[in-house]
Motif scaffolding. Structure first.
Motif, PDB file in Angstrom:
ATOM      1  N   GLY A   1       4.465  -8.622   3.084  1.00 60.73           N
ATOM      2  CA  GLY A   1       3.875  -7.578   3.021  1.00 60.73           C
ATOM      3  C   GLY A   1       4.123  -6.763   4.200  1.00 60.73           C
ATOM      4  N   ARG A   2       3.061  -6.487   5.467  1.00 61.19           N
ATOM      5  CA  ARG A   2       4.446  -5.725   6.624  1.00 61.19           C
ATOM      6  C   ARG A   2       5.166  -6.109   7.848  1.00 61.19           C
ATOM      7  NH1 ARG A   2      -1.234  -2.042   8.236  1.00 61.19           N
ATOM      8  NH2 ARG A   2      -1.648  -1.766   6.412  1.00 61.19           N
ATOM      9  N   THR A   3       5.287  -6.553   7.411  1.00 56.43           N
ATOM     10  CA  THR A   3       6.447  -7.498   7.687  1.00 56.43           C
ATOM     11  C   THR A   3       7.820  -7.741   7.592  1.00 56.43           C
ATOM     12  OG1 THR A   3       7.191  -9.585   9.018  1.00 56.43           O
ATOM     13  CG2 THR A   3       6.585  -9.917   7.545  1.00 56.43           C
ATOM     14  N   ASP A   4       9.067  -7.953   7.641  1.00 58.65           N
ATOM     15  CA  ASP A   4      10.400  -8.156   7.491  1.00 58.65           C
ATOM     16  C   ASP A   4      10.616  -9.674   6.286  1.00 58.65           C
ATOM     17  OD1 ASP A   4      12.545  -8.696   9.456  1.00 58.65           O
ATOM     18  OD2 ASP A   4      10.462  -8.136  10.774  1.00 58.65           O
ATOM     19  N   PHE A   5      11.510  -8.973   5.248  1.00 60.84           N
ATOM     20  CA  PHE A   5      12.192 -10.738   4.538  1.00 60.84           C
ATOM     21  C   PHE A   5      12.537 -11.259   6.300  1.00 60.84           C
ATOM     22  CE2 PHE A   5      11.925  -7.532   1.178  1.00 60.84           C
ATOM     23  CZ  PHE A   5      11.038  -8.457   0.524  1.00 60.84           C
TER      24      PHE A   5
ATOM     25  N   LEU B   1      13.966 -12.669  -2.591  1.00 58.46           N
ATOM     26  CA  LEU B   1      13.124 -11.407  -1.811  1.00 58.46           C
ATOM     27  C   LEU B   1      12.151 -11.058  -2.315  1.00 58.46           C
ATOM     28  CD1 LEU B   1      16.192 -10.530   0.522  1.00 58.46           C
ATOM     29  CD2 LEU B   1      13.853 -12.301   0.865  1.00 58.46           C
ATOM     30  N   ASP B   2      10.758 -10.459  -2.860  1.00 55.76           N
ATOM     31  CA  ASP B   2       9.623  -9.500  -3.932  1.00 55.76           C
ATOM     32  C   ASP B   2       9.866  -8.162  -2.664  1.00 55.76           C
ATOM     33  OD1 ASP B   2       8.824  -8.924  -6.201  1.00 55.76           O
ATOM     34  OD2 ASP B   2       7.592 -11.493  -6.152  1.00 55.76           O
ATOM     35  N   PRO B   3      10.721  -7.465  -3.887  1.00 55.08           N
ATOM     36  CA  PRO B   3      10.045  -6.011  -2.764  1.00 55.08           C
ATOM     37  C   PRO B   3       9.137  -5.521  -3.468  1.00 55.08           C
ATOM     38  CG  PRO B   3      12.016  -5.484  -3.378  1.00 55.08           C
ATOM     39  CD  PRO B   3      11.716  -7.393  -4.095  1.00 55.08           C
ATOM     40  N   GLU B   4       8.498  -5.652  -4.173  1.00 56.64           N
ATOM     41  CA  GLU B   4       6.708  -4.901  -4.798  1.00 56.64           C
ATOM     42  C   GLU B   4       6.415  -5.494  -3.813  1.00 56.64           C
ATOM     43  OE1 GLU B   4       3.509  -6.428  -8.155  1.00 56.64           O
ATOM     44  OE2 GLU B   4       5.596  -7.222  -8.241  1.00 56.64           O
ATOM     45  N   TRP B   5       5.914  -6.496  -2.788  1.00 53.96           N
ATOM     46  CA  TRP B   5       5.233  -6.961  -1.858  1.00 53.96           C
ATOM     47  C   TRP B   5       5.934  -6.662  -0.517  1.00 53.96           C
ATOM     48  CZ3 TRP B   5       1.433  -7.271  -5.342  1.00 53.96           C
ATOM     49  CH2 TRP B   5       1.010  -8.019  -6.605  1.00 53.96           C
ATOM     50  N   ARG B   6       6.428  -5.264  -0.198  1.00 51.31           N
ATOM     51  CA  ARG B   6       7.308  -5.954   1.205  1.00 51.31           C
ATOM     52  C   ARG B   6       6.173  -3.742   1.148  1.00 51.31           C
ATOM     53  NH1 ARG B   6       7.865  -3.797   5.281  1.00 51.31           N
ATOM     54  NH2 ARG B   6       9.691  -3.442   6.451  1.00 51.31           N
ATOM     55  N   LEU B   7       5.423  -4.110   2.315  1.00 52.36           N
ATOM     56  CA  LEU B   7       4.593  -2.469   2.791  1.00 52.36           C
ATOM     57  C   LEU B   7       5.171  -2.145   3.830  1.00 52.36           C
ATOM     58  CD1 LEU B   7       1.085  -4.000   2.943  1.00 52.36           C
ATOM     59  CD2 LEU B   7       2.315  -2.979   0.913  1.00 52.36           C
ATOM     60  N   GLU B   8       4.807  -0.831   3.708  1.00 51.59           N
ATOM     61  CA  GLU B   8       5.426   0.042   4.753  1.00 51.59           C
ATOM     62  C   GLU B   8       3.839  -0.387   5.936  1.00 51.59           C
ATOM     63  OE1 GLU B   8       7.732   1.747   6.360  1.00 51.59           O
ATOM     64  OE2 GLU B   8       8.920   1.572   3.861  1.00 51.59           O
ATOM     65  N   PRO B   9       3.543   0.223   7.251  1.00 46.85           N
ATOM     66  CA  PRO B   9       3.211   0.130   8.462  1.00 46.85           C
ATOM     67  C   PRO B   9       1.374   0.685   7.178  1.00 46.85           C
ATOM     68  CG  PRO B   9       4.658   0.631   9.173  1.00 46.85           C
ATOM     69  CD  PRO B   9       5.001   1.305   7.676  1.00 46.85           C
ATOM     70  N   HIS B  10       1.381   1.682   7.051  1.00 48.15           N
ATOM     71  CA  HIS B  10       0.256   1.801   6.612  1.00 48.15           C
ATOM     72  C   HIS B  10      -0.246   1.182   4.722  1.00 48.15           C
ATOM     73  CE1 HIS B  10       3.030   4.733   5.034  1.00 48.15           C
ATOM     74  NE2 HIS B  10       2.575   4.966   4.192  1.00 48.15           N
ATOM     75  N   GLU B  11       0.115   0.784   4.537  1.00 42.68           N
ATOM     76  CA  GLU B  11      -0.033   0.772   3.130  1.00 42.68           C
ATOM     77  C   GLU B  11      -0.328  -0.908   2.681  1.00 42.68           C
ATOM     78  OE1 GLU B  11       3.727   2.484   0.757  1.00 42.68           O
ATOM     79  OE2 GLU B  11       3.842   0.588   1.078  1.00 42.68           O
ATOM     80  N   VAL B  12      -1.528  -0.634   2.020  1.00 43.65           N
ATOM     81  CA  VAL B  12      -1.957  -2.027   1.314  1.00 43.65           C
ATOM     82  C   VAL B  12      -1.732  -2.733   0.258  1.00 43.65           C
ATOM     83  CG1 VAL B  12      -3.951  -1.891   2.733  1.00 43.65           C
ATOM     84  CG2 VAL B  12      -3.786  -0.742   0.583  1.00 43.65           C
ATOM     85  N   HIS B  13      -1.741  -3.949  -0.388  1.00 43.33           N
ATOM     86  CA  HIS B  13      -0.964  -4.209  -1.187  1.00 43.33           C
ATOM     87  C   HIS B  13      -2.151  -4.032  -3.205  1.00 43.33           C
ATOM     88  CE1 HIS B  13       1.539  -6.858   0.280  1.00 43.33           C
ATOM     89  NE2 HIS B  13       1.110  -7.635   0.943  1.00 43.33           N
TER      90      HIS B  13
END
Length: 579
Positions: free
Chosen positions: A422-426, A446-458
């Motif tokens: 999500g919005r934290t780091d790996f 590590l699954d980058p599909e679910w790595r968000l920027e601060p303003h993003e949602v899944h």
């Protein structure tokens, strides 16, 4: 004997000033009232003032003085002569007798030295100085060599050589590709003369395995003595290990190692973690000193931590301590307790392990490599809501996952912990599972599909991560692996679009504590999946290890069978998972 030697032969039964020679007295009376000969090769009292008539003692057996090396060092000379010289300098401080050989006669020389308990030197630069340092008086010369300035004993054929060594067994012919491995397996309690087998291209012509090239002849000085003085091996050096990758130029040096009582470990891949045989040999040896031969073992620091890891004796499923290459992982993907995220959670824990074993078994006939049943457990799950910590990721507690991880270890399964941060780091999430990652059979994904920027949602966009963040994880996990003396770990990078790791060329692939693998997660029609596979390979040409995912419900017209997965996916994947 030939007069006019450049150096006068000093008495062989006592040490000259400044030369450390240990004399092992052998004074058991013989049946004729005279004293018995020294152990090792035959005794020769001629010209030394020792073998007096009337029942006087025979000369004591000469024993070379071994050194006591410490730590880890590399003996990386460019040829056989340089490596043999370096090994002699490392393992002996004095040797009244040596074996002096041409490069072509290294195998005979190495096995002869192991019987005599003396160093081997290959004719070349530095030999004269080394003989002086060792206080050498007699050399057993094999093959064409320059006059070394000490007394020579020669053998024209293997029968003569075996007699000089006191060996009654027939010489053993060794395949030229197996030379170093056979030397490593020599039993010091069973003297054996090893000779090279015929060349493969000319099995009935060429080298004669029963004769010694160039001996005697115009290239070899004539013998000064008919027999070797009696010798006995020195006390073995049980804490010393010599590693070889199997190069031909290592052979003479290995003879010196065996003569000193060191343990020779054959590591053909240049990494002592690579095979079960090298791992267990180091575990049994508990080395206090390691000498690496050749130029393919890395630097001394790298070799030191690899040896330390191998010496733990802990092995991965499939054997050895390298996670990749040379094995195929077949994995169930998901999280315990729910089938919504993948097949791993569709059944109770015990049945999950059984299902993984059965799935992997379907691949065993399709590859020559070990097939490792695997569980890829999603331990941080992308969530629709921010949660108490605001990171849109639900972190499962370690104590809830531990029973499945431990059960996997009991059954010989590998485990990969999958992060959807999500919005934290790996790195932050990986560190929460350090307790599990300190287990030898647990890797990370590590699954980058679910790595968000601060303003993003899944589910409104596909996430991505940059190489800098991936490298933070690589550095931390590799350091942890090295510090804890753990086998190599798999690090899986999930992708189905190049943009998910746009600068993947900058991902650090240099840490051999880890095996970095890109896993192609595309679903849908098989032609589309193949196109994604090719695009990802083109995007990351330097990545060596690859994974493929089969989706039971989303692939069209359905998932590839095991046979299709191994025949239609090119290159053949190292890691196959099922969701």
């Amino acid at each position: 004997m030939r007069p006019g030697r450049r150096r006068m032969l000093r008495p062989l039964a006592a040490a000259a000033a400044g030369t450390l020679i240990v004399l092992a007295a052998c004074d058991a009376p013989g049946s004729d009232g005279s004293s018995g000969a020294g152990s090792g090769a035959g005794s020769d009292g001629a010209g030394d003032g020792q073998g007096q008539p009337g029942g006087q003692d025979e000369p004591a057996a000469l024993v070379a003085t071994p050194a006591t090396p410490e730590g880890t060092s590399l003996l990386g000379g460019e040829d056989a002569a340089a490596r043999a010289l370096a090994m002699s300098q490392a393992l002996f401080t004095a040797a009244p007798v040596v074996v002096l050989t041409s490069a072509d006669e290294q195998l005979r020389a190495a096995s002869a030295a192991s019987v005599l308990g003396v160093p081997v030197l290959v004719d070349g630069e530095g030999v004269a100085e080394e003989l002086e340092r060792l206080g050498t008086e007699v050399a057993l010369a094999l093959g064409p060599v320059q006059d070394p300035g000490v007394d020579l004993v020669t053998a024209a054929d293997d029968t003569t050589l075996a007699g000089l060594l006191g060996i009654t067994a027939d010489p053993e012919q060794v395949d030229r590709d197996d030379t170093t491995a056979r030397l490593a397996a020599l039993d010091p309690g069973t003297p054996q003369l090893l000779v090279p087998g015929p060349p493969e291209e000319s099995p009935t012509t060429g080298d004669d395995a029963s004769s010694i090239s160039g001996a005697p002849g115009p290239d070899l000085p004539p013998a000064d003595r008919d027999e070797l003085p009696a010798t006995a091996p020195p006390e073995p050096q049980p804490g010393t290990v010599v590693l070889t990758t199997g190069e031909e130029d290592d052979v003479a040096a290995l003879g010196t190692a065996l003569a000193a009582g060191a343990r020779v470990v054959h590591s053909p891949d240049g990494d002592p973690r690579a095979t079960s045989e090298s791992v267990q040999a180091l575990a049994e040896s508990a080395p206090t000193a390691v000498l690496g031969l050749g130029q393919d073992l890395g630097d001394a620091d790298t070799l030191a931590w690899r040896v330390r890891t191998a010496a733990t004796g802990v092995e991965l499923p499939g054997g050895g301590q390298l996670a990749l290459p040379d094995r195929t992982y077949v994995a169930l993907y998901g999280t315990p307790g729910t089938g919504a995220l993948g097949v791993l959670g569709e059944q109770p824990v015990e049945e999950t392990v059984t299902r993984a074993e059965e799935l992997a078994a379907a691949y065993e006939a399709l590859t020559d490599e070990p097939v490792v049943p695997t569980l890829e457990i999603i331990v941080t799950i992308a969530s629709a809501g921010a949660g108490a910590d605001g990171n849109y990721s639900e972190e499962l507690p370690v104590e809830g996952i531990r029973p499945l991880v431990d059960l996997a270890a009991e059954h010989g399964l590998y485990v990969v912990l999958d992060l959807q941060p999500g919005r934290t780091d790996f790195l932050t999430q990986a560190q929460q599972y350090q307790e599990l990652l300190e287990l030898p059979h647990v890797g990370l994904a590590l699954d980058p599909e679910w790595r968000l920027e601060p303003h993003e949602v899944h589910l409104t966009q596909i996430g991505q991560v940059h190489a800098e963040e991936v490298n933070e994880v690589i550095t931390w996990l590799a350091d942890l692996t090295r510090e804890r003396d753990l086998p190599q770990k798999v690090l899986v990078l999930h992708q189905f679009q190049p943009r998910m790791i746009p600068d993947i060329a900058d991902v650090d692939l240099s840490r051999s504590e880890l095996a970095v693998l890109i896993h192609a997660d595309g679903q849908g029609a098989q032609p589309d999946k193949q196109q994604t596979w090719r695009a990802l390979h083109a995007h990351a040409p330097d990545v060596e290890h690859w994974g493929w995912k089969n989706f039971y419900d989303e692939d069209v017209p359905g998932p590839l069978s095991p046979e299709e997965t191994m025949s239609l996916v090119d290159p053949v994947p190292d890691f196959v998972s099922y969701q």
